[in-house]
Design a protein around this motif. Structure first.
Motif, mmCIF file in Angstrom:
data_model
loop_
_atom_site.group_PDB
_atom_site.id
_atom_site.type_symbol
_atom_site.label_atom_id
_atom_site.label_comp_id
_atom_site.label_asym_id
_atom_site.label_seq_id
_atom_site.Cartn_x
_atom_site.Cartn_y
_atom_site.Cartn_z
ATOM 1 N N THR A 103 0.829 -1.212 0.000
ATOM 2 C CA THR A 103 0.000 0.000 0.000
ATOM 3 C C THR A 103 0.858 1.256 0.000
ATOM 4 O O THR A 103 0.528 2.237 -0.681
ATOM 5 N N LYS B 271 2.315 1.787 -3.510
ATOM 6 C CA LYS B 271 1.325 2.371 -4.408
ATOM 7 C C LYS B 271 1.217 3.878 -4.200
ATOM 8 O O LYS B 271 1.199 4.651 -5.162
ATOM 9 N N HIS B 272 1.164 4.312 -2.945
ATOM 10 C CA HIS B 272 1.042 5.741 -2.662
ATOM 11 C C HIS B 272 2.299 6.497 -3.088
ATOM 12 O O HIS B 272 2.216 7.631 -3.571
ATOM 13 N N ARG C 15 0.922 -7.890 -6.002
ATOM 14 C CA ARG C 15 1.461 -7.393 -4.740
ATOM 15 C C ARG C 15 2.971 -7.203 -4.824
ATOM 16 O O ARG C 15 3.679 -8.034 -5.391
#
Length: 217
Positions: free
Chosen positions: A140, A143-144, A191
């Protein structure tokens, strides 16, 4: 046991730093890999340097026409047959335990499709650390971080070959920093993670292009 890893390198006129990079791969504590080196029609002594290696793990491909790093990597990606693809650029350096650590982590968490590491920067000798570059560890956060730049150092990754092919490989419209565009597609379906360990040294020198504003533009 069938070999699981191909280390993929593309090189063009890399005579100045090539031997350090190649030696760092051949000196890995994890030794069960293939080493596919694509020479992109070099005009210096790169081919002679590569030809001097007598190691059965080394597989050399000499292109007759210069196609650029992105296209050369796609050629190698399509020729490779192992489940995993590891990367290193021809002017960088892999710590001796790099692939041992990455393979261990991938075996422990099979859901990870692309695994990078933290890196350090150096100029002349890999042992002389100029600075440390840390990357986000969780998917996560990766991704950011794409909104601000590259959250994975391409020369540090080990990625699932089928995943790379599934998303279309490297986009050859991007001669530089094609890895950044690749991650945009990769993180949407698969992932990723980064090991919180400095396992790759990134050489800083005047001929680099991947980190320039022009390349990112």
């Amino acid at each position: 046991m069938v070999c699981q890893l191909t280390v993929l390198m593309a090189v063009y006129n890399g005579e100045q730093y090539l031997r350090t990079a190649v030696d760092s791969i051949l000196s890995q504590t994890y030794s069960d890999f293939k080493f596919l080196i694509v020479d992109d029609a070099s005009t210096d002594s790169t081919r002679d340097i590569l030809g001097s290696y007598d190691d059965p793990r080394v597989d050399l491909l000499f292109l007759e026409k210069n196609v650029g790093q992105t296209a050369a990597l796609n050629i190698g990606l399509n020729l490779a047959t192992t489940p995993w693809i590891g990367r290193l650029d021809a002017d960088d350096y892999s710590a001796p335990t790099r692939f041992e650590e990455q393979v261990r982590a991938l075996e422990a968490d099979p859901a990870i499709s692309c695994l990078g590491t933290h890196v350090w920067m150096f100029h002349d000798e890999p042992e002389v650390v100029d600075s440390i570059f840390t990357t986000p560890e969780r998917h996560t956060d990766i991704k950011h971080a794409l909104l601000r730049g590259s959250p994975m150092v391409h020369g540090s990754v080990v990625a699932d070959r089928k995943v790379l092919l599934d998303i279309g490989g490297f986009d050859e419209r991007y001669r530089f920093v094609a890895d950044l565009e690749l991650y945009d597609r990769l993180v949407l379906k698969y992932r990723t993670a980064n090991l919180p360990m400095q396992l790759v040294g990134i050489r800083q020198h005047a001929d680099q292009t991947s980190g320039t504003k022009l390349a990112f533009d």
